[in-house]
Design a protein around this motif. Structure first.
Motif, mmCIF file in Angstrom:
data_model
loop_
_atom_site.group_PDB
_atom_site.id
_atom_site.type_symbol
_atom_site.label_atom_id
_atom_site.label_comp_id
_atom_site.label_asym_id
_atom_site.label_seq_id
_atom_site.Cartn_x
_atom_site.Cartn_y
_atom_site.Cartn_z
ATOM 1 N N CYS A 182 35.622 5.877 -2.048
ATOM 2 C CA CYS A 182 36.010 5.675 -3.445
ATOM 3 C C CYS A 182 34.937 4.945 -4.246
ATOM 4 O O CYS A 182 35.103 4.699 -5.430
ATOM 5 N N TYR A 213 42.147 9.219 -7.369
ATOM 6 C CA TYR A 213 41.477 8.102 -6.703
ATOM 7 C C TYR A 213 41.942 6.804 -7.362
ATOM 8 O O TYR A 213 41.770 6.621 -8.566
ATOM 9 N N LYS A 221 43.803 7.580 -1.984
ATOM 10 C CA LYS A 221 43.622 8.944 -2.470
ATOM 11 C C LYS A 221 44.916 9.724 -2.257
ATOM 12 O O LYS A 221 45.566 9.604 -1.222
#
Length: 239
Positions: A182, A213, A221
């Motif tokens: 991320c 995200y 996620k």
């Protein structure tokens, strides 16, 4: 006696009086596919082969006396461990006073059913994404490659799917919650991923799936919205 055809037009059994049936069977614990060939009792068959578009004998087998059914490997050639490539191949049947060459088409058609998180399917890892596909054609086929945004993610998923049945193809680690996955996005964002499933002898299924995200507390996620299938043309050529 010759019984040959110059073009397509259906499976071999629809083009020859000597072929009773051909079908693609899942063998060796689901890890391989084979073409089962059954001949009529009008002939005494001696052998049957698959000849590739380039003229190479890919696989062959001999009939014992009184035998009318045999199987030819489609996923391992006699001179290689590679599957039969895409292309316009030939089924070559020989017997007493009989020589038959028929076009052999192996492709089928797959359609997207849904995209699911791995937590909903035992066959898929919890941090993976599953693409559920339906075989709407007449032949058994198998998914053999997954691609994400043009990058090959898994060269050997091998998910065989029979006609009128569904199967799931795993995109490994696509929903992995490691912080490193991320790091390149904003605190909370959504991104459309282009997913491609490739098959042995059939056109690929291409779709976009939005993934959310959430980087506010570590990394999270999840799937967002519904997938959209993309129609892409693909030509059958032997490589």
């Amino acid at each position: 006696m010759s019984d040959s055809s110059d073009g397509g037009g259906g499976p071999p059994e629809e083009q020859s009086d000597y072929i009773e049936e051909t079908s693609i069977e899942i063998v060796k614990n689901g890890r391989q596919l084979a073409l089962e060939v059954a001949v009529t009792d009008e002939i005494e068959p001696s052998s049957v082969s698959i000849i590739t578009e380039s003229g190479r004998e890919f696989s062959s087998d001999y009939f014992s006396s009184g035998e009318t059914r045999t199987r030819l490997s489609l996923t391992e050639g006699e001179d290689s461990n590679e599957p039969l490539p895409r292309g316009q191949h030939t089924l070559y049947l020989r017997g007493d006073d009989v020589e038959t060459k028929l076009p052999l088409e192996l492709g089928t058609t797959f359609e997207l059913e849904e995209v699911v998180p791995g937590t909903e399917y035992e066959e898929v890892g919890d941090d993976s994404l599953g693409v559920v596909l339906r075989n709407v054609g007449q032949r058994t086929g198998a998914a053999v490659r997954t691609i994400v945004n043009g990058e090959n993610k898994d060269s050997d998923p091998f998910a065989p799917i029979k006609p009128d049945e569904t199967g799931i193809v795993e995109f490994k680690f696509l929903l992995n919650n490691r912080v490193a996955n991320c790091a390149k996005v904003e605190e909370t964002t959504e991104r459309a991923e282009k997913l491609t499933v490739e098959f042995l002898w059939s056109n690929p299924v291409v779709l976009t799936q939005t993934i959310s995200y959430d980087n506010s507390k570590g990394c999270k996620k999840s799937l967002a919205g519904t997938p959209e299938e993309i129609t892409e043309k693909s030509t059958e050529t032997e490589t």
